[in-house]
Design a protein around this motif. Structure first.
Motif, PDB file in Angstrom:
ATOM      1  N   GLU A   1      -1.569 -23.810 -37.217  1.00  0.00           N
ATOM      2  CA  GLU A   1      -1.710 -25.093 -37.916  1.00  0.00           C
ATOM      3  C   GLU A   1      -2.999 -25.815 -37.549  1.00  0.00           C
ATOM      4  N   GLU A   2      -3.605 -25.439 -36.425  1.00  0.00           N
ATOM      5  CA  GLU A   2      -4.819 -26.142 -35.984  1.00  0.00           C
ATOM      6  C   GLU A   2      -5.949 -25.989 -36.996  1.00  0.00           C
ATOM      7  N   ALA A   3      -6.002 -24.847 -37.671  1.00  0.00           N
ATOM      8  CA  ALA A   3      -7.059 -24.623 -38.660  1.00  0.00           C
ATOM      9  C   ALA A   3      -6.891 -25.496 -39.893  1.00  0.00           C
ATOM     10  N   LEU A   4      -5.728 -26.144 -40.024  1.00  0.00           N
ATOM     11  CA  LEU A   4      -5.449 -26.951 -41.207  1.00  0.00           C
ATOM     12  C   LEU A   4      -5.645 -28.448 -40.970  1.00  0.00           C
ATOM     13  N   ARG A   5      -6.008 -28.838 -39.768  1.00  0.00           N
ATOM     14  CA  ARG A   5      -6.168 -30.265 -39.471  1.00  0.00           C
ATOM     15  C   ARG A   5      -7.388 -30.839 -40.182  1.00  0.00           C
TER      16      ARG A   5
ATOM     17  N   ASP B   1       0.985 -30.815 -47.801  1.00  0.00           N
ATOM     18  CA  ASP B   1       1.375 -29.700 -48.660  1.00  0.00           C
ATOM     19  C   ASP B   1       0.352 -28.576 -48.517  1.00  0.00           C
ATOM     20  N   VAL B   2       0.762 -27.481 -47.868  1.00  0.00           N
ATOM     21  CA  VAL B   2      -0.185 -26.378 -47.641  1.00  0.00           C
ATOM     22  C   VAL B   2      -0.389 -25.522 -48.886  1.00  0.00           C
ATOM     23  N   THR B   3       0.329 -25.814 -49.970  1.00  0.00           N
ATOM     24  CA  THR B   3       0.085 -25.093 -51.213  1.00  0.00           C
ATOM     25  C   THR B   3      -0.906 -25.834 -52.107  1.00  0.00           C
ATOM     26  N   ALA B   4      -1.433 -26.970 -51.638  1.00  0.00           N
ATOM     27  CA  ALA B   4      -2.440 -27.707 -52.407  1.00  0.00           C
ATOM     28  C   ALA B   4      -3.699 -26.851 -52.544  1.00  0.00           C
ATOM     29  N   PRO B   5      -4.466 -27.057 -53.634  1.00  0.00           N
ATOM     30  CA  PRO B   5      -5.628 -26.200 -53.905  1.00  0.00           C
ATOM     31  C   PRO B   5      -6.614 -26.084 -52.753  1.00  0.00           C
ATOM     32  N   GLU B   6      -6.815 -27.172 -51.996  1.00  0.00           N
ATOM     33  CA  GLU B   6      -7.821 -27.118 -50.938  1.00  0.00           C
ATOM     34  C   GLU B   6      -7.445 -26.191 -49.792  1.00  0.00           C
ATOM     35  N   PHE B   7      -6.165 -25.754 -49.733  1.00  0.00           N
ATOM     36  CA  PHE B   7      -5.741 -24.861 -48.654  1.00  0.00           C
ATOM     37  C   PHE B   7      -5.568 -23.421 -49.124  1.00  0.00           C
ATOM     38  N   LEU B   8      -5.829 -23.171 -50.377  1.00  0.00           N
ATOM     39  CA  LEU B   8      -5.653 -21.813 -50.894  1.00  0.00           C
ATOM     40  C   LEU B   8      -6.882 -20.962 -50.600  1.00  0.00           C
ATOM     41  N   ASP B   9      -7.137 -20.751 -49.322  1.00  0.00           N
ATOM     42  CA  ASP B   9      -8.275 -19.931 -48.906  1.00  0.00           C
ATOM     43  C   ASP B   9      -7.901 -19.155 -47.660  1.00  0.00           C
ATOM     44  N   SER B  10      -8.872 -18.802 -46.873  1.00  0.00           N
ATOM     45  CA  SER B  10      -8.626 -17.920 -45.727  1.00  0.00           C
ATOM     46  C   SER B  10      -7.746 -18.539 -44.654  1.00  0.00           C
TER      47      SER B  10
ATOM     48  N   LEU C   1      -4.876 -19.448 -44.900  1.00  0.00           N
ATOM     49  CA  LEU C   1      -3.499 -19.015 -45.063  1.00  0.00           C
ATOM     50  C   LEU C   1      -3.287 -17.532 -44.767  1.00  0.00           C
ATOM     51  N   HIS C   2      -4.279 -16.852 -44.246  1.00  0.00           N
ATOM     52  CA  HIS C   2      -4.141 -15.401 -44.131  1.00  0.00           C
ATOM     53  C   HIS C   2      -3.093 -14.986 -43.115  1.00  0.00           C
ATOM     54  N   ARG C   3      -2.679 -15.884 -42.220  1.00  0.00           N
ATOM     55  CA  ARG C   3      -1.657 -15.519 -41.244  1.00  0.00           C
ATOM     56  C   ARG C   3      -0.322 -16.176 -41.542  1.00  0.00           C
ATOM     57  N   VAL C   4      -0.173 -16.736 -42.719  1.00  0.00           N
ATOM     58  CA  VAL C   4       1.107 -17.297 -43.113  1.00  0.00           C
ATOM     59  C   VAL C   4       2.089 -16.164 -43.393  1.00  0.00           C
ATOM     60  N   LEU C   5       3.339 -16.351 -42.987  1.00  0.00           N
ATOM     61  CA  LEU C   5       4.405 -15.395 -43.285  1.00  0.00           C
ATOM     62  C   LEU C   5       5.288 -16.011 -44.353  1.00  0.00           C
ATOM     63  N   GLU C   6       5.419 -15.336 -45.470  1.00  0.00           N
ATOM     64  CA  GLU C   6       6.217 -15.858 -46.586  1.00  0.00           C
ATOM     65  C   GLU C   6       7.538 -15.115 -46.662  1.00  0.00           C
ATOM     66  N   VAL C   7       8.618 -15.880 -46.824  1.00  0.00           N
ATOM     67  CA  VAL C   7       9.967 -15.319 -46.898  1.00  0.00           C
ATOM     68  C   VAL C   7      10.683 -15.937 -48.091  1.00  0.00           C
ATOM     69  N   THR C   8      11.352 -15.114 -48.876  1.00  0.00           N
ATOM     70  CA  THR C   8      12.258 -15.604 -49.908  1.00  0.00           C
ATOM     71  C   THR C   8      13.683 -15.406 -49.407  1.00  0.00           C
TER      72      THR C   8
END
Length: 420
Positions: free
Chosen positions: A217-221, A230-239, A241-248
């Motif tokens: 999360e530090e890279a998102l401050r 909201d981490v799905t906002a356009p400004e965060f749709l870049d590198s 998020l490469h270590r995010v784990l997505e689960v349905t």
């Protein structure tokens, strides 16, 4: 817990001393799915997920006998509004507006459940849209006012739950919640309160989880140190998020959320879930570390008044409790309550022997593990300069005396006279 597992856990924590857990346990590249209850033990969960502090998902087979899955859901897998109205229609529930940002959360109002369900039906009929916004029933403490026996069975994997044990002892609060809302409702980016663990079961519906391992999360401050809403906002749709784990998460499935993992959750369908937060010996040090960080943040915020405000340190503790729900005094009381519930389970009956006490839950070895974790964290608490400024003159027992009791009890624990 057996002796080998306790020894394994103690070795794990010795390896953590002076190091952040995220620097010891590697980040997984996927979230494991646990399929069969019969082949997955408490020890498997403890060693594989609780100690390493990594998420996992349990299949719907683990919850298939829950009453809520039978009664709260229609044969078509949708929320059974008629049953909910008949059972709880007049109960007042908290409702958040997902369309309005208030700091990094959403504003809440309270309304009878029957009014919320009326809104929900209208929202569905309006093609999942409403002039009232997107409303999400969150943090409903149903179990505080109603028996949970017919709703769910607490999974053994999450049964070492000091947080709810503590609040049940005081009989004033709990951290057991019901969430329900239509497709499109969501929870903003956050880490769980007090760096607790949490578990979440979908009674019906589907959720999308976005997990960030501790430190990511530090890279998102932002430039002020704030975390995103909201981490799905356009400004965060870049590198970033490469270590995010997505689960349905599907209906009936159970998600384990580790301590300190930031996450964001979206309901993909009309969804009802049961959620608990909990703390135990495995993440107790994380909670204590978090509280020290919270106090430091408060002290920095009001530092300009330090020389002019009488009892400045006391006021910092008051502010901290208003923000975090707990301060150093209550954290000690929390440790004391759990310790005093464990110590009677270690009655000495002979040289090097420990009697298995009634109600020992996960067994005598787990009791020893609990006491050893409380002792280690309490040893850090009593030497903390800010804790030493807390007036402990009326505490009973005094922190130093409780620590001595724990250390003396631990000195009598090897070997055990009873089977694990």
């Amino acid at each position: 817990m057996d002796r080998e597992t306790r020894v394994f856990a103690e070795s794990h924590f010795r390896g953590l001393r002076g190091r952040l857990p995220s620097k010891v346990c590697p980040t997984p590249d996927r979230v494991d799915f646990i399929e069969k209850p019969d082949s997955f033990s408490y020890t498997d969960f403890f060693k594989g997920y609780l100690l390493p502090n990594v998420p996992c998902v349990f299949s719907s087979a683990f919850t298939e006998d829950w009453g809520s899955r039978k009664h709260w859901v229609t044969p078509g897998g949708k929320p059974d509004f008629d049953y909910l109205l008949q059972s709880y229609g007049d109960v007042v529930v908290p409702v958040a507006n997902c369309g309005v940002q208030e700091y990094n959360s959403n504003p809440k109002e309270h309304m009878p459940l029957k009014d919320y369900i009326s809104y929900w039906k209208e929202f569905i009929q309006g093609d999942y849209s409403s002039p009232r916004g997107c409303l999400y029933l969150k943090d409903w403490h149903l179990c505080r006012y109603s028996s949970a026996e017919d709703l769910f069975t607490l999974p053994v994997y999450f049964s070492s739950d000091w947080l709810n044990e503590y609040w049940d002892t005081l009989d004033v609060d709990d951290y057991r919640f019901i969430y329900m809302g239509p497709a499109g409702t969501w929870s903003p980016f956050h880490a769980d309160i007090l760096r607790s663990y949490s578990w979440s079961v979908n009674i019906c519906g589907r959720k999308k989880w976005l997990f960030f391992p501790p430190g990511q999360e530090e890279a998102l401050r932002d430039s002020h140190g704030g975390l995103p809403y909201d981490v799905t906002a356009p400004e965060f749709l870049d590198s970033h998020l490469h270590r995010v784990l997505e689960v349905t998460q599907e209906a009936g499935e159970m998600v384990f959320v580790p301590s300190g993992w930031h996450h964001q959750v979206h309901n993909l369908e009309d969804t009802i879930s049961i959620n608990h937060n909990w703390i135990n010996g495995c993440n107790l040090a994380n909670t204590w570390r978090f509280l020290q960080q919270e106090l430091c943040a408060v002290q920095q915020e009001v530092s300009e008044w330090r020389d002019t405000m009488p009892d400045w340190h006391h006021h910092c503790q008051v502010i901290m409790k208003s923000c975090s729900g707990i301060n150093f005094e209550e954290f000690y009381h929390f440790l004391k309550v759990i310790a005093e519930r464990r110590l009677p389970l270690m009655k000495k009956i002979g040289p090097g022997e420990v009697q298995c006490g009634e109600g020992s839950g996960l067994g005598p070895q787990h009791t020893i593990f609990d006491i050893s974790r409380i002792a280690e964290v309490l040893a850090s608490v009593v030497v903390n300069p800010d804790f030493q400024r807390v007036d402990t003159s009326k505490f009973s027992p005094r922190p130093e005396d409780l620590l001595q009791q724990l250390q003396e009890a631990l000195a009598t624990t090897e070997p055990l006279s009873c089977a694990p």
